[in-house]
Design an enzyme around this catalytic site. Structure first.
Site, PDB file in Angstrom:
ATOM      1  N   HIS A   1     -13.384  -8.019  29.167  1.00  0.00           N
ATOM      2  CA  HIS A   1     -12.246  -8.832  29.620  1.00  0.00           C
ATOM      3  C   HIS A   1     -12.216 -10.213  28.947  1.00  0.00           C
ATOM      4  O   HIS A   1     -11.255 -10.952  29.103  1.00  0.00           O
ATOM      5  CB  HIS A   1     -12.288  -9.041  31.137  1.00  0.00           C
ATOM      6  CG  HIS A   1     -12.117  -7.787  31.934  1.00  0.00           C
ATOM      7  ND1 HIS A   1     -11.109  -6.882  31.681  1.00  0.00           N
ATOM      8  CD2 HIS A   1     -12.830  -7.282  32.973  1.00  0.00           C
ATOM      9  CE1 HIS A   1     -11.203  -5.864  32.540  1.00  0.00           C
ATOM     10  NE2 HIS A   1     -12.240  -6.078  33.326  1.00  0.00           N
TER      11      HIS A   1
ATOM     12  N   ASP B   1     -13.986   2.086  30.914  1.00  0.00           N
ATOM     13  CA  ASP B   1     -14.152   1.296  32.135  1.00  0.00           C
ATOM     14  C   ASP B   1     -12.860   1.454  32.953  1.00  0.00           C
ATOM     15  O   ASP B   1     -11.784   1.632  32.389  1.00  0.00           O
ATOM     16  CB  ASP B   1     -14.365  -0.171  31.753  1.00  0.00           C
ATOM     17  CG  ASP B   1     -14.718  -1.060  32.941  1.00  0.00           C
ATOM     18  OD1 ASP B   1     -15.896  -1.432  33.072  1.00  0.00           O
ATOM     19  OD2 ASP B   1     -13.800  -1.387  33.733  1.00  0.00           O
TER      20      ASP B   1
ATOM     21  N   HIS C   1     -11.178  -0.621  34.399  1.00  0.00           N
ATOM     22  CA  HIS C   1     -10.274  -1.753  34.171  1.00  0.00           C
ATOM     23  C   HIS C   1      -9.859  -1.814  32.694  1.00  0.00           C
ATOM     24  O   HIS C   1     -10.597  -1.347  31.827  1.00  0.00           O
ATOM     25  CB  HIS C   1     -10.961  -3.053  34.596  1.00  0.00           C
ATOM     26  CG  HIS C   1     -11.434  -3.028  36.024  1.00  0.00           C
ATOM     27  ND1 HIS C   1     -12.760  -2.858  36.368  1.00  0.00           N
ATOM     28  CD2 HIS C   1     -10.737  -3.113  37.177  1.00  0.00           C
ATOM     29  CE1 HIS C   1     -12.868  -2.847  37.698  1.00  0.00           C
ATOM     30  NE2 HIS C   1     -11.659  -3.000  38.213  1.00  0.00           N
TER      31      HIS C   1
ATOM     32  N   ASP D   1     -17.245   2.274  36.367  1.00  0.00           N
ATOM     33  CA  ASP D   1     -16.502   2.033  37.603  1.00  0.00           C
ATOM     34  C   ASP D   1     -15.337   3.002  37.813  1.00  0.00           C
ATOM     35  O   ASP D   1     -14.592   2.872  38.777  1.00  0.00           O
ATOM     36  CB  ASP D   1     -16.040   0.569  37.706  1.00  0.00           C
ATOM     37  CG  ASP D   1     -15.571   0.000  36.395  1.00  0.00           C
ATOM     38  OD1 ASP D   1     -15.373   0.765  35.452  1.00  0.00           O
ATOM     39  OD2 ASP D   1     -15.401  -1.242  36.317  1.00  0.00           O
TER      40      ASP D   1
END
Ligand SMILES: [Zn+2]
Length: 377
Positions: free
Chosen positions: A150, A187, A189, A275
């Site tokens: 990120h 991931d 996200h 995740d």
């Protein structure tokens, strides 16, 4: 040492990159997902060292680590970091770290010592990419922390301080170690770090499969496909919550693997978060350790066919302290082609959950994306 993976990759081993310093990164008492307040009791942050330390530990206990080339590389240099990050941002991190802690930007708090941990974390990715590019190891797993997918050029976001993958890939390309790189982020996200780093670059394909609109809220749409010369070199698959084994398998087989294959990379890098597993507190997907092993096997086969097996895994998110180690062990076992397995007591139960099969609304979304992606190709 006599495993099929090792034989397939010319008797070279899988590199495992880690450093205890990465586990010392401390975000302070931020609460599990936001600042503690009147009605949010202080609690350790979701992104804790425990999931990563337990992955390292399970490798020790199973003995798998003894089949790996264990490497503790130096921290990333300023020169390496500056290929992606702004001088202003790096100065701010160093200054705030010395002052007692700070916030990298959007939900990226840190305490003293985190600056050193972040540089070390980037150093793990740098060394893993370099060693695979130069053929020192067959493939690699970098147990990075803090995570990086990120982090943007001028700010940290979502528990990430430095863009570990952009820093490593930009360095390897600048040094002429590798030219065309495909980055797959699974991931849960969106991988906004890689997307922003290579958005206009036609020689780096960035693919992200994630839960739609989870984090960040402002990026990760299918329509974001790159700009300028890089148009068509960014593929986002923003999946609805509740995707399980069937949806991920369909995504791999109809979209992800064909896109990677068509790009003809010299190396594949995986932003490997866990995740999207069924036990994660921050994601709403349904994968088990077997799914991570299967996706790894598919990428390994593609890498062996396309780019001499050059495949680098970089650890990202994953907040189930109990389940991340089992998923990670199955990924690293597959990468190494080892026979050393650990039993996953949850694997079959998760697989038997209802709605694990590909659902009509999931297929309709992906079929639509595939049609548009192929039209634009
Ligand atoms: Zn994540």
């Amino acid at each position: 040492m006599s495993t099929t993976g090792l034989i397939n990759t010319g008797l070279k081993t899988t590199g495992f990159y880690w450093h205890e310093r990465c586990f010392w990164h401390d975000q302070g008492a931020i609460g599990v997902f936001s600042s503690p307040g009147e009605f949010l009791q202080p609690q350790a942050a979701s992104e804790s060292p425990e999931s990563k330390r337990r992955l390292k530990n399970i490798l020790e206990v199973s003995g798998l680590i003894d089949e790996l080339e264990v490497v503790k590389p130096p921290a990333a240099t300023q020169e390496d970091l500056l290929r992606f990050h702004t001088p202003r941002y790096l100065k701010m991190l160093a200054k705030d770290d010395a002052r007692g802690g700070g916030n990298g930007g959007d939900c990226a708090p840190f305490m003293p010592g985190s600056w050193a941990a972040a540089q070390q974390s980037a150093g793990l990715a740098v060394a893993a990419v370099e060693d695979v590019a130069l053929g020192k190891v067959a493939n690699a797993y970098a147990l990075c922390r803090p995570p990086g997918h990120h982090a943007e050029a001028d700010q940290g976001r979502g528990f990430c301080l430095l863009g570990n993958i952009p820093v490593a890939v930009m360095r390897a390309r600048a040094l002429g170690q590798v030219k065309r790189v495909a980055i797959l982020d699974w991931d849960v996200h969106h991988g906004n770090s890689q997307q922003s780093a290579f958005y206009a670059d036609p020689e780096v394909l960035t693919v992200s499969i994630h839960q739609s609109g989870n984090y960040p809220l402002d990026t990760g749409r299918f329509e974001e496909q790159g700009e300028g010369a890089g148009k068509g070199a960014n593929l986002n698959l923003p999946m609805p919550p509740g995707c399980g084994l069937g949806a991920y398998q369909y995504a791999m087989e109809t979209l992800i693997l064909p896109a990677l294959d068509a790009f003809a990379p010299d190396m594949i890098v995986v932003a490997c978060g866990y995740d999207a597993c069924a036990k994660d507190p921050l994601g709403k997907m349904l994968l088990n350790s077997g799914a991570f092993a299967e996706m790894t096997a598919q990428l390994k086969a593609l890498a062996e066919r396309r780019c001499s097996g050059k495949l680098v895994f970089v650890h990202e998110g994953g907040y189930s302290e109990g389940y991340v180690p089992l998923c990670g062990h199955s990924v690293i076992q597959t990468l190494a082609g080892s026979e050393i397995a650990v039993p996953d007591p949850q694997n079959d139960e998760i697989a038997a959950w209802d709605y694990q099969a590909l659902q009509p609304h999931q297929q309709a979304l992906m079929d639509g994306w595939r049609q548009q992606w192929e039209q634009n190709a």
